[in-house]
Enzyme design. Structure first.
Site, PDB file in Angstrom:
ATOM      1  N   ILE A   1       5.535 -21.481 -10.677  1.00  0.00           N
ATOM      2  CA  ILE A   1       6.938 -21.605 -10.258  1.00  0.00           C
ATOM      3  C   ILE A   1       7.655 -20.293 -10.592  1.00  0.00           C
ATOM      4  O   ILE A   1       7.579 -19.804 -11.727  1.00  0.00           O
ATOM      5  CB  ILE A   1       7.609 -22.797 -10.967  1.00  0.00           C
ATOM      6  CG1 ILE A   1       6.938 -24.109 -10.527  1.00  0.00           C
ATOM      7  CG2 ILE A   1       9.105 -22.836 -10.666  1.00  0.00           C
ATOM      8  CD1 ILE A   1       7.323 -25.310 -11.369  1.00  0.00           C
ATOM      9  N   LEU A   2       8.324 -19.734  -9.602  1.00  0.00           N
ATOM     10  CA  LEU A   2       9.042 -18.467  -9.802  1.00  0.00           C
ATOM     11  C   LEU A   2      10.450 -18.741 -10.337  1.00  0.00           C
ATOM     12  O   LEU A   2      11.131 -19.634  -9.870  1.00  0.00           O
ATOM     13  CB  LEU A   2       9.115 -17.695  -8.480  1.00  0.00           C
ATOM     14  CG  LEU A   2       7.751 -17.353  -7.854  1.00  0.00           C
ATOM     15  CD1 LEU A   2       7.936 -16.715  -6.487  1.00  0.00           C
ATOM     16  CD2 LEU A   2       6.943 -16.433  -8.779  1.00  0.00           C
TER      17      LEU A   2
ATOM     18  N   MET B   1       0.336 -21.268  -7.430  1.00  0.00           N
ATOM     19  CA  MET B   1       0.673 -22.470  -8.196  1.00  0.00           C
ATOM     20  C   MET B   1       1.681 -22.240  -9.324  1.00  0.00           C
ATOM     21  O   MET B   1       1.963 -23.135 -10.099  1.00  0.00           O
ATOM     22  CB  MET B   1      -0.606 -23.102  -8.770  1.00  0.00           C
ATOM     23  CG  MET B   1      -1.629 -23.503  -7.715  1.00  0.00           C
ATOM     24  SD  MET B   1      -0.927 -24.363  -6.266  1.00  0.00           S
ATOM     25  CE  MET B   1      -0.537 -25.956  -7.010  1.00  0.00           C
TER      26      MET B   1
ATOM     27  N   GLY C   1      -7.795 -19.552  -0.986  1.00  0.00           N
ATOM     28  CA  GLY C   1      -7.290 -18.451  -0.182  1.00  0.00           C
ATOM     29  C   GLY C   1      -7.460 -18.632   1.309  1.00  0.00           C
ATOM     30  O   GLY C   1      -7.475 -17.660   2.060  1.00  0.00           O
TER      31      GLY C   1
ATOM     32  N   HIS D   1       3.940 -25.129   2.384  1.00  0.00           N
ATOM     33  CA  HIS D   1       3.787 -26.370   1.612  1.00  0.00           C
ATOM     34  C   HIS D   1       3.153 -27.445   2.498  1.00  0.00           C
ATOM     35  O   HIS D   1       3.575 -27.630   3.646  1.00  0.00           O
ATOM     36  CB  HIS D   1       5.168 -26.842   1.115  1.00  0.00           C
ATOM     37  CG  HIS D   1       5.087 -28.066   0.269  1.00  0.00           C
ATOM     38  ND1 HIS D   1       4.708 -28.014  -1.060  1.00  0.00           N
ATOM     39  CD2 HIS D   1       5.287 -29.371   0.565  1.00  0.00           C
ATOM     40  CE1 HIS D   1       4.698 -29.251  -1.543  1.00  0.00           C
ATOM     41  NE2 HIS D   1       5.045 -30.086  -0.581  1.00  0.00           N
TER      42      HIS D   1
END
Length: 202
Positions: free
Chosen positions: A100-101, A98, A17, A117
């Site tokens: 994937i949408l 982490m 975070g 990224h």
């Protein structure tokens, strides 16, 4: 410039975070324009990102997801969509998230999701980007903030910060330098989005 009076923002993270921390620190110093961070969510119950949100008195929650899948799918995806919708967010920031949408999520929060990224995209998409750049012997790496679409790490680039790799640098040094660049770039981009300096896609 058409900025927000109040850009309601949610952070999603899976790890330590540190980027969420950089945003929350910037917010407490009034450096995020009209951004209001309204919630922080993680797919990892004991993640640092939730502890950091706690320490800043920001609403936060663990939301379940299938740990065996790289994607957010099915009932889990619906749970995430429902939980985030309650906040009616203007911006969703993936900060070390982490999962994937998939299309239903991307359609629900159309053109309002950004990701940070740790490489200069389109180089080194996917996992272990810093390590892979280091192992390849590239001389300049960095970080990228981009809009999220269904192409992994492939959405339109918003901003990049270069990081030089010097002779004799260790992977640890390069990693620290990339993270430092992220912590500088992300609050700046979020502030500019809130003020309409960087436009949202139509």
């Amino acid at each position: 410039l058409n900025g927000y009076k109040h850009m309601k923002t949610i952070i999603l993270g899976s790890g330590k975070g540190s980027n969420a921390g950089a945003l929350l620190d910037a917010s407490s110093q009034n450096l995020l324009g009209s951004t209001e961070i309204v919630g922080v969510f993680s797919d990892v119950a004991e993640s640092g990102v939730l502890k950091i949100a706690d320490s800043h008195n920001i609403e936060n929650d663990y939301l379940r997801s299938d740990s065996s899948s790289a994607k957010l799918t099915g009932e889990d995806e619906q749970l995430w969509m429902d939980s985030l919708s309650e906040y009616n967010p203007d911006l969703i920031i993936l900060a070390g998230f982490m999962k994937i949408l998939q299309d239903p999520f991307l359609k629900k929060f159309h053109n309002s999701i950004i990701n940070i990224h740790p490489s200069l995209l389109p180089s080194f998409k996917g996992l272990r980007s810093i390590e892979r750049a280091f192992d390849m012997g590239v001389r300049i790496t960095g970080c990228t903030i981009h809009w999220v679409n269904s192409d992994l790490d492939g959405g339109k680039i918003i901003a990049q910060a270069p990081v030089r790799i010097m002779e004799g640098d260790s992977l640890e040094i390069v990693t620290a330098r990339v993270h430092a660049a992220e912590h500088m770039l992300l609050p700046w981009v979020v502030s500019d989005l809130s003020q309409g300096i960087i436009p949202f896609p139509k």
